[in-house]
Enzyme design. Sequence first.
Site, PDB file in Angstrom:
ATOM      1  N   HIS A 263       0.976  -1.092   0.145  1.00 31.17           N
ATOM      2  CA  HIS A 263       0.071  -0.112   0.029  1.00 31.17           C
ATOM      3  C   HIS A 263       0.957   1.084  -0.067  1.00 31.17           C
ATOM      4  CE1 HIS A 263      -3.418   2.401   0.504  1.00 31.17           C
ATOM      5  NE2 HIS A 263      -3.709   2.048   1.705  1.00 31.17           N
ATOM      6  N   HIS A 302      -2.726  -2.687 -10.020  1.00 32.79           N
ATOM      7  CA  HIS A 302      -3.505  -1.934  -9.120  1.00 32.79           C
ATOM      8  C   HIS A 302      -4.790  -2.890  -9.136  1.00 32.79           C
ATOM      9  CE1 HIS A 302      -5.787   0.885  -7.024  1.00 32.79           C
ATOM     10  NE2 HIS A 302      -4.699   1.435  -6.734  1.00 32.79           N
ATOM     11  N   ASP A 358       2.606   5.285  -7.420  1.00 30.47           N
ATOM     12  CA  ASP A 358       3.814   5.256  -6.738  1.00 30.47           C
ATOM     13  C   ASP A 358       5.085   5.001  -7.719  1.00 30.47           C
ATOM     14  OD1 ASP A 358       3.011   5.340  -4.097  1.00 30.47           O
ATOM     15  OD2 ASP A 358       2.027   3.162  -4.300  1.00 30.47           O
TER      16      ASP A 358
HETATM   17  N1  CMC Z   1       4.347  -7.208 -11.571  1.00 29.45           N
HETATM   18  C1  CMC Z   1       4.364  -8.393 -12.071  1.00 29.45           C
HETATM   19  N2  CMC Z   1       3.101  -9.115 -12.026  1.00 29.45           N
HETATM   20  C2  CMC Z   1       2.109  -8.640 -11.263  1.00 29.45           C
HETATM   21  C3  CMC Z   1       2.228  -7.369 -10.661  1.00 29.45           C
HETATM   22  C4  CMC Z   1       3.392  -6.669 -10.799  1.00 29.45           C
HETATM   23  N3  CMC Z   1       3.645  -5.445 -10.069  1.00 29.45           N
HETATM   24  N4  CMC Z   1       1.207  -7.135 -10.281  1.00 29.45           N
HETATM   25  C5  CMC Z   1       0.232  -7.998 -10.313  1.00 29.45           C
HETATM   26  N5  CMC Z   1       0.910  -8.918 -11.055  1.00 29.45           N
HETATM   27  C6  CMC Z   1       0.381 -10.280 -11.566  1.00 29.45           C
HETATM   28  C7  CMC Z   1       0.448 -11.314 -10.596  1.00 29.45           C
HETATM   29  O1  CMC Z   1       1.623 -12.160 -10.492  1.00 29.45           O
HETATM   30  C8  CMC Z   1      -1.034 -12.108 -11.143  1.00 29.45           C
HETATM   31  O2  CMC Z   1      -0.416 -12.848 -11.976  1.00 29.45           O
HETATM   32  P1  CMC Z   1      -1.208 -14.354 -12.468  1.00 29.45           P
HETATM   33  O3  CMC Z   1      -2.624 -14.284 -13.023  1.00 29.45           O
HETATM   34  O4  CMC Z   1      -0.398 -15.081 -13.660  1.00 29.45           O
HETATM   35  O5  CMC Z   1      -0.988 -15.084 -11.126  1.00 29.45           O
HETATM   36  C9  CMC Z   1      -1.780 -11.136 -11.792  1.00 29.45           C
HETATM   37  O6  CMC Z   1      -0.861 -10.203 -12.220  1.00 29.45           O
HETATM   38  C10 CMC Z   1      -2.793 -10.436 -10.793  1.00 29.45           C
HETATM   39  O7  CMC Z   1      -2.122  -9.886  -9.789  1.00 29.45           O
HETATM   40  P2  CMC Z   1      -2.769 -10.180  -8.065  1.00 29.45           P
HETATM   41  O8  CMC Z   1      -1.812 -10.063  -7.152  1.00 29.45           O
HETATM   42  O9  CMC Z   1      -4.057 -11.074  -8.094  1.00 29.45           O
HETATM   43  O10 CMC Z   1      -3.610  -8.532  -8.223  1.00 29.45           O
HETATM   44  P3  CMC Z   1      -3.968  -7.819  -6.999  1.00 29.45           P
HETATM   45  O11 CMC Z   1      -5.333  -6.919  -7.590  1.00 29.45           O
HETATM   46  O12 CMC Z   1      -4.408  -8.492  -5.850  1.00 29.45           O
HETATM   47  O13 CMC Z   1      -2.784  -7.023  -6.439  1.00 29.45           O
HETATM   48  C11 CMC Z   1      -1.292  -4.976  -6.257  1.00 29.45           C
HETATM   49  C12 CMC Z   1      -2.692  -5.513  -6.595  1.00 29.45           C
HETATM   50  C13 CMC Z   1      -1.294  -3.568  -6.308  1.00 29.45           C
HETATM   51  C14 CMC Z   1      -1.246  -5.895  -4.695  1.00 29.45           C
HETATM   52  C15 CMC Z   1      -0.246  -5.733  -7.096  1.00 29.45           C
HETATM   53  O14 CMC Z   1      -0.440  -5.127  -8.541  1.00 29.45           O
HETATM   54  C16 CMC Z   1       1.393  -5.302  -6.789  1.00 29.45           C
HETATM   55  O15 CMC Z   1       1.747  -6.288  -5.899  1.00 29.45           O
HETATM   56  N6  CMC Z   1       1.928  -4.080  -7.352  1.00 29.45           N
HETATM   57  C17 CMC Z   1       3.112  -3.858  -6.874  1.00 29.45           C
HETATM   58  C18 CMC Z   1       3.029  -3.179  -5.692  1.00 29.45           C
HETATM   59  C19 CMC Z   1       2.645  -1.639  -5.980  1.00 29.45           C
HETATM   60  O16 CMC Z   1       3.051  -0.991  -6.793  1.00 29.45           O
HETATM   61  N7  CMC Z   1       1.575  -1.367  -5.262  1.00 29.45           N
HETATM   62  C20 CMC Z   1       0.927  -0.074  -5.005  1.00 29.45           C
HETATM   63  C21 CMC Z   1      -0.532  -0.092  -5.319  1.00 29.45           C
HETATM   64  S1  CMC Z   1      -1.200   1.553  -5.772  1.00 29.45           S
HETATM   65  C22 CMC Z   1      -1.003   2.591  -4.188  1.00 29.45           C
HETATM   66  C23 CMC Z   1      -2.342   2.344  -3.214  1.00 29.45           C
HETATM   67  O17 CMC Z   1      -3.327   2.898  -4.110  1.00 29.45           O
HETATM   68  O18 CMC Z   1      -1.907   1.867  -2.426  1.00 29.45           O
END
Ligand code: CMC
Length: 423
Positions: A263, A302, A358
Amino acid sequence: MADSITITDNRTGESVEIPITNGGVAAADWSKFLPGVWFYDPGFMSTAACESAITYLDGEAGILRYRGYPIEQLAERSSYLEVAYLLLHGDLPTADQFEAWRHEITMHTFIHENVRKRFLEGFHYDAHPMGMLVSAVAALSTFYLDAKEIFDPASRNKQIIRLIAKMPTLAAAAHRFSVGMPFVYPDNSLDFASNFLSMMWKVAEPRFEADPVLSRALDVLFILHADHEQNCSTTAMRVVGSSHADPYSATAAAAAALYGPRHGGANEAVIKMLTEIGSIDNVPDFIAGVKAGNGRLQGFGHRVYKSYDPRAKIIKHTADQVFEVTGKNPLLDIALKLEEIALSDEYFTSRRLYPNVDFYSGLIYQAMGFPLEMFPVLFAIPRTAGWLAHWQEMLDQDSKIARPRQLYIGTEPRDYVGIDARS
Ligand code: CMC
């Protein structure tokens, strides 16, 4: 076509029709029909936990609006304090209302001397400033006993003003302590962002003059971070607030949720990632590693935005303005290359992973001289307005205490065995 859904319980053959209102169906209507059957939704992926009139977010189209105003217009023409008023009151202030609001916030920037002397200075010398901030905000509840009067409009308003006003003071105090610098008192002749910069950086000069470009850039970043509907920290605020805890305790819980790298800690992770990559030449290998499952591309993806995060677009422009004053952050070229490759790579496009807020904010903060540990703190300062707007809305809606159900997956009943008889 009826705007409703019909559910049939195949065990009994009974059906119920439930209206779809504002894009959702009321779970209470289902649960009457299906007693003891719960909706399993870890991470609230498909659950709306409240109705809210504060922020509109369309993740498919990349739209963000506060109280109906597009984020692009607010970032260009408004100020953080005006946006805080908008979030909390529902409309933009008139000139008189804004002046009264600005005056009140400015007059509450000081913290009780004991918050600093007895509390902040009690931390270990290498304490993380975000840990200090979380604890200090919680401690404020012990200084303002009237904060418990959450249904008294005057008391509620006073705590809101205190929290918005004191966040920058606590944030800067945490930083100064962590680097062994003396505390700087607020300068109430300065605007919100310039005063924060003064408390951060002032050394021996009689008055700290922040560069107006940097002050404005920080104010824009504060606008962009002021609210983002039901994110993890705002949900924490609403959940803790639903128990009728005082707003300082609820804000501390929200700030604690913001501390995590998924986050508010993501921009710190971006800088660490870019530093680790080290050079443009290493970008393709790094991307290949991410695709092979070795970590994530920080600052990408996201839960809600499935196209370009509108805040990231604005931040990219702000970054250009800041770098003209500070000089270009050497990590920028690596970031641009990463973005270019990722946006044309099927792995990222098929998962709809785009830069989020970010991806660039950390580069700006770093160029402005903020240490990495301050990044989540910089997020918490403006998000306080959003947290409080949601807290107030939740109380006005007479929301029930947050208390989800669980699906029990533990052992069947068994009898206690004395320690000597256990194998
Ligand atoms: N890099 C590579 N692969 C990714 C990434 C990433 N940053 N984000 C998601 N994926 C892939 C993930 O591996 C999955 O692939 P598969 O379907 O093959 O297993 C797919 O995309 C869906 O990912 P998820 O983890 O199920 O998606 P989520 O909605 O639960 O997670 C997130 C959202 C923001 C936690 C995630 O995208 C992430 O970890 N991003 C990097 C950290 C980041 O930048 N966070 C800041 C968020 S914005 C600030 C805020 O509003 O708080």
